[in-house]
Design a protein around this motif. Structure first.
Motif, mmCIF file in Angstrom:
data_model
loop_
_atom_site.group_PDB
_atom_site.id
_atom_site.type_symbol
_atom_site.label_atom_id
_atom_site.label_comp_id
_atom_site.label_asym_id
_atom_site.label_seq_id
_atom_site.Cartn_x
_atom_site.Cartn_y
_atom_site.Cartn_z
ATOM 1 N N THR A 74 17.568 51.713 -5.702
ATOM 2 C CA THR A 74 17.406 50.474 -4.947
ATOM 3 C C THR A 74 16.111 49.813 -5.388
ATOM 4 O O THR A 74 15.208 50.473 -5.916
ATOM 5 C CB THR A 74 17.338 50.707 -3.422
ATOM 6 O OG1 THR A 74 16.069 51.315 -3.098
ATOM 7 C CG2 THR A 74 18.468 51.581 -2.930
ATOM 8 N N LYS A 75 16.046 48.507 -5.165
ATOM 9 C CA LYS A 75 14.828 47.751 -5.450
ATOM 10 C C LYS A 75 14.700 46.653 -4.413
ATOM 11 O O LYS A 75 15.648 45.885 -4.213
ATOM 12 C CB LYS A 75 14.896 47.147 -6.860
ATOM 13 C CG LYS A 75 13.619 46.467 -7.283
ATOM 14 C CD LYS A 75 13.749 45.824 -8.652
ATOM 15 C CE LYS A 75 14.476 44.507 -8.565
ATOM 16 N NZ LYS A 75 14.500 43.777 -9.839
ATOM 17 N N GLU A 126 18.671 47.300 -12.054
ATOM 18 C CA GLU A 126 17.541 46.714 -11.334
ATOM 19 C C GLU A 126 16.540 46.052 -12.274
ATOM 20 O O GLU A 126 15.542 45.499 -11.824
ATOM 21 C CB GLU A 126 16.834 47.766 -10.476
ATOM 22 C CG GLU A 126 16.201 48.920 -11.225
ATOM 23 C CD GLU A 126 17.165 50.080 -11.470
ATOM 24 O OE1 GLU A 126 18.383 49.827 -11.673
ATOM 25 O OE2 GLU A 126 16.710 51.224 -11.498
ATOM 26 N N GLY A 154 20.311 48.728 -6.729
ATOM 27 C CA GLY A 154 20.079 48.388 -8.131
ATOM 28 C C GLY A 154 21.202 48.958 -8.982
ATOM 29 O O GLY A 154 22.245 48.349 -9.144
ATOM 30 N N GLU A 158 10.849 50.645 -4.864
ATOM 31 C CA GLU A 158 11.914 51.231 -5.682
ATOM 32 C C GLU A 158 12.237 52.637 -5.183
ATOM 33 O O GLU A 158 11.328 53.391 -4.812
ATOM 34 C CB GLU A 158 11.480 51.326 -7.146
ATOM 35 C CG GLU A 158 11.254 49.988 -7.807
ATOM 36 C CD GLU A 158 10.549 50.125 -9.141
ATOM 37 O OE1 GLU A 158 11.190 49.934 -10.167
ATOM 38 O OE2 GLU A 158 9.339 50.436 -9.135
#
Lengths: 467, 530
Positions: B78-79, A350, B84, B188
């Motif tokens: 996750t983002k 990310e 992610g 996030e």
């Protein structure tokens, strides 16, 4: 920007069991095996990273070795792509059953998620500019060689009535990567490091150096420097907190400015968590400040390719105080209409990318000249426990450590108790008055960079501690 | 014993490649087969350990211990509504620690064959002999019994056996809830799971197998507005809460319930008043107090720091040996223990045996405000008058030397109800969720900032404050504690990212804490322009 000319450390050649990295052809064969196995599992694309490390570290304290370690390991990390989804699985078991299991684990992870709209096809063959950072003398260094150098450093401390602690490490590592589109890249390097903290109750001081070539390290010279400064640091007096002219040695500059590296990632700006958000192209820092990312700089280390195998490029990040460019992975480049610069992390992640080989432009003032030019200020050996207080103004807090000295009328006149600082890096880079030539600096908070010593006005110390 | 197993071991190696390679994370065979594999695997591990110890002895080691470790990890993030990181890893190998000529040597390898292990053991002995070239005395170990045991940390839901889709769906749903809030510019979420098997064997006769399952998760919303970045996290910053539990930990934290509040607070912070700069009353909630304990009690009590063994990197400690049983560390209501036992809770510092083969213990650190104990190991225990190690040697992985680490260093609960504590506070500031942390290398002077604070006036929370921070001197701060909430408000927080040692090791530590009040604390220094 020159490395020390004198060769002080040479391997004895008495290493009882020479540790050798596998030849590049073996890594290539391993990668080919994984790519072959992956073909039969339904993976549409496959990327393989192989990393091998052989490191040894001799640690000393209270004037003797108390820990002495060695490690050797290899990991295989596999990224697969299926139906617009990607994931990674990693193992250190190299038999075909384990590799197949790892491929399947990667695919299973990939299938468990929604499609990634930003996922790009893997890149094909690339051309890399070669770099040579593997020095066989470093790779051949034996525990006995390190022990003898440590013994000499400790003997000096004993002679001076002081107490020494530190490390002497040496090692070698290599990385190779390949993918199902024909890309192959490989790189190996050696590393060595000597660090010493010398205590003369209640004071202490510190010196450290790091190099691919152990022959350029001079542990005894570092031990002498730490010993002299520890003696100077005794009888520290307490000064009031406030704004001071400071002369930051390169290690202090490195550990502080190292916190800026991720702000130059295009993904960080896109996520609005970079201090450069809405500030690119503006006169943010002083005119003296220029900054590049350059893996090919003679004082830098690291592979000439990124986590996707894209060749690293030199990027001018700050030009005379103006942030000009960012670094880009393939995905962030596509999203912003730029070209990738070879700074991407291995996918999936990310964070996108970051410059990992920062090189600050320097000046032509030696540390001694900076001291001589200062009416009243503080000379800072190193900084400690630096953390971010305000991410946009880039206010950092931390402590001085291992030698803080008062400078009066152009000379060091005594030691000072350690301060806590709360200082904006943006403001600091506007207040730089003088710089030394840039050197390869090593500290404890940031990875190694090429930075100068800096003389900075109005540095903000907010509190004082007990020593 | 060894001879009888030789044939089975060779057959197993032939069948499974390098030490039972079919022990894959995602390839669960029928249970009967798994049980067979497990039994064979145990046998093989002990054979390898014995082989290493025999080699070390034959090369001149007077003592040796061996850790084979198999670490599995899964990371999901996750983002902004997209996945992610999605990664899984495993690592297996052996670390061998030996004493020869009175000095230590350590070597590690991932070549788990008879030849690989023997070579590694020989290297460890050679390194120990090199250490002896610059030793300042012979290492003496406190006596410890030999143990033969097997232990597994309790968990109800194995996170590695659950569908990944379920785990990802929860994170993506929490991410979506946060993105609904206007003003939020970055969302996030993360989950991390670890399963660690370790086989410890020593030349004293110990054979200890332990399995630990660790889970953790967290969410965060960031808002950029008008040249200012504000962030809120739940249940804690920097990765959230982590514990020695299974997926039941994740479920208990109710991420979806808290996601909207977290996002709303991040956006609202921009219009909140700046935390004032003053000396005043401070209330810390448990997640921030856990880190305060970690930095200003947990690290100073590490005996290796006290003895100068960490002087070059992590630093030393103000808690010199003459302070034991003398120093008034804190006010008389403060009681702190280092407790690795399961009775204390399922923290990141919970285990049955440390990585030196010493059983988990509870040690008084601060009793009624007085400084009572250090974290020690077999090498240092005698220096503080102990006959035995307090059992705090821990290693990050098979390729790292065990060093003294915090276990669960916890502030024991007090007597206050949280609502009563607020009602009893005339003028104070309540700070929640760490944003930055820093302390000097002898652990005197610290400064922390938190994500959010609340002003308390006349016993009520009256308004939100942004950019809160406080600072102080360790013993002055702990002596100013005048209220600690009771067990109902006590949580065993996990700090998964404690770095120490050279080469650096990252370790998880536990810190039990309930909201507590401190008087006359310096507040607001981090943002002072003075």
């Amino acid at each position: 920007m020159k490395m020390a000319a004198t060769a002080k450390i040479r391997p004895s050649g008495k290493s009882f069991e020479k540790t050798e990295l596998r030849p590049e052809r073996e890594l290539r064969k391993l990668i080919e095996t994984v790519l072959r196995l992956a073909k039969s599992t339904g993976a549409e694309e496959t990327e393989v990273h192989v990393d091998e490390v052989a490191e040894a570290l001799t640690r000393f304290a209270n004037n003797g070795i108390h820990q002495n370690v060695s490690e050797h390991g290899l990991t295989v990390s596999i990224r697969t792509v299926a139906e617009g989804r990607t994931a990674r699985a990693t193992t250190n078991r190299l038999d075909e059953d384990s590799l197949r299991s790892t491929i399947e684990a990667s695919l299973s992870l990939a299938h468990s998620q929604p499609k990634d709209p930003r996922l790009l096809p893997m890149p094909g063959k690339q051309r890399y500019r070669p770099v040579n950072r593997f020095i066989r003398h470093t790779a051949a260094l034996a525990p006995e060689d390190r022990a003898r150098a440590v013994r000499r450093a400790c003997d000096l401390a004993v002679k001076k009535g002081q107490v020494a602690a530190g490390i002497f490490s040496s090692g070698q590592s290599q990385t190779a990567m390949g993918n199902s589109h024909g890309l192959f890249a490989a790189y190996r390097e050696t590393h060595s490091q000597f660090s010493i903290t010398t205590q003369e109750d209640p004071a202490a001081s510190w010196a450290k150096a790091n190099s691919a070539d152990v022959r350029t390290l001079d542990p005894q010279k570092l031990a002498e420097r730490a010993s002299e400064k520890a003696h100077q640091a005794v009888n520290a007096k307490e000064l009031a907190p406030g704004r001071y002219m400071v002369i930051l040695e390169p290690a202090a500059v490195l550990d502080l400015l190292g916190f800026l590296f991720y702000d130059f990632a295009a993904t960080a700006v896109e996520d609005k968590r970079s201090c450069l958000n809405e500030r690119l192209g503006k006169q943010l820092f002083g005119q003296k400040i220029s900054l590049s990312d350059d893996v090919f700089h003679p004082l830098q280390q690291g592979a000439p390719f990124d986590g996707e195998g894209i060749p690293r490029q030199k990027v001018l990040l700050v030009d005379r105080g103006v942030p000009k460019n960012l670094v880009y992975s393939r995905a962030s480049a596509k999203a912003t209409g730029k070209k990738p610069t070879g700074h991407g992390f291995p996918l999936p992640n990310e964070y996108g990318e970051a410059p990992m080989n920062l090189v600050f432009s320097g000046g032509d003032f030696s540390l001694e000249k900076m001291v001589a030019s200062t009416d009243r200020g503080l000379l800072v050996t190193r900084l400690w426990y630096i953390r971010e207080v305000d991410p946009y103004e880039k206010v950092m807090t931390g402590m001085t450590r291992d030698g803080l000295f008062l400078v009066e009328n152009g000379r060091v006149t005594g030691a000072v108790r350690n301060f806590r600082f709360n200082q904006s890096l943006i403001e600091m880079l506007r207040n730089v008055e003088l710089m030394s030539p840039a050197v390869r600096a090593t500290g404890e908070e940031s990875f190694e960079m090429v930075v100068p010593a800096m003389k900075v006005r109005d540095f903000h110390f907010s509190e004082v501690t007990k020593f | 014993l060894l001879r009888g197993r030789k044939g089975r071991k060779q057959a197993a190696e032939r069948k499974f490649g390098i030490v039972l390679s079919s022990w894959g994370a995602n390839h669960c065979a029928p249970k009967f087969f798994c049980a067979q594999v497990h039994a064979l695997r145990l046998t093989l591990m002990w054979d390898l350990c014995t082989n290493a110890l025999d080699t070390a002895k034959s090369r001149g080691a007077s003592y040796g211990d061996v850790r084979v470790m198999h670490l599995r990890q899964r990371d999901l993030t996750t983002k902004n509504g997209q996945v992610g990181t999605l990664a899984q890893s495993e690592s297996i190998g052996m670390g061998i620690r030996v004493l020869a000529n009175g000095a230590w040597g350590f070597a590690s390898t991932d070549r788990l064959t008879r030849e690989g292990v023997a070579s590694c053991a020989a290297k460890a002995v050679s390194i120990a002999k090199a250490s002896a070239l610059a030793k300042r005395g012979d290492v003496v170990l406190a006596p410890e019994k030999a143990y033969i045991d097997s232990w597994q940390s309790p968990f109800r839901k194995d996170p590695f056996e659950m569908p990944l889709e379920t785990q990802l769906a929860l994170l993506l749903a929490a991410d979506a809830e946060m993105r609904k809030v206007k003003g939020v510019t970055l969302t996030e979420t993360s989950m991390q799971f670890r399963k660690i098997d370790s086989w410890f064997a020593s030349s004293s006769g110990s054979r200890i197998h332990q399995r630990k399952v660790i889970s953790g998760c967290g969410i965060g919303a960031t808002s950029f507005q008008s040249g200012e970045i504000q962030k809120r996290s739940y249940p804690n910053s920097f990765g959230g809460q982590h514990a020695l539990e299974g997926y039941e930990l994740i479920e208990s934290l109710e991420l979806l319930k808290h996601a909207p509040r977290v996002a709303e607070e991040a956006a609202a912070l921009h219009s909140a008043a700046q935390c004032p700069e003053k000396f005043g009353t401070l209330i810390l909630v448990g997640n921030q107090l856990g880190l305060q304990i970690h930095e200003s009690i947990g690290h100073p009590i590490e005996l290796d720091r006290v003895l100068g063994q960490e002087a070059n990197f992590a630093g030393t400690s103000f808690l010199t040996l003459d302070q034991l049983n003398q120093l008034k560390y804190a006010s008389s209501i403060v009681n702190v223990v280092a407790d690795a036992r399961l009775d204390h809770g399922q923290g990141l510092g919970t285990f049955a045996y440390d990585d030196e083969g010493v059983p988990a213990q509870c040690t008084d650190i601060i009793k009624d405000g007085k400084f009572r104990g250090y974290l020690s190991n077999r090498e240092t225990a005698h220096l503080v008058g102990l006959e035995r190690s307090s059992g705090t040697m821990r290693t990050e992985s098979w390729n790292r030397l065990p060093i003294i680490r915090m276990t669960n260093v916890s502030l024991l609960p007090g007597t206050w109800d949280f609502d009563e504590l607020i009602a009893d506070t005339q003028d104070g500031i309540l700070m929640d969720t760490n944003r930055s942390w820093s302390i000097d290398d002898r652990r005197y002077q610290f400064q922390f900032s938190t994500e959010i604070a609340w002003e308390i006036k006349s016993g009520k929370k009256v308004r939100m404050l942004k950019n809160p921070s406080y600072s102080g001197i360790t013993t002055e701060f702990w002596n100013s504690c005048d209220a600690i909430c009771k067990f109902d408000h006590w949580t065993l927080w996990g700090t998964p990212n404690c770095g120490k040692g050279q080469p650096m090791q990252t370790m998880g530590t536990g810190h039990g804490a309930a909201p507590s009040r401190f008087r006359n604390v310096r507040i607001g220094t981090a943002f002072s322009k003075q």
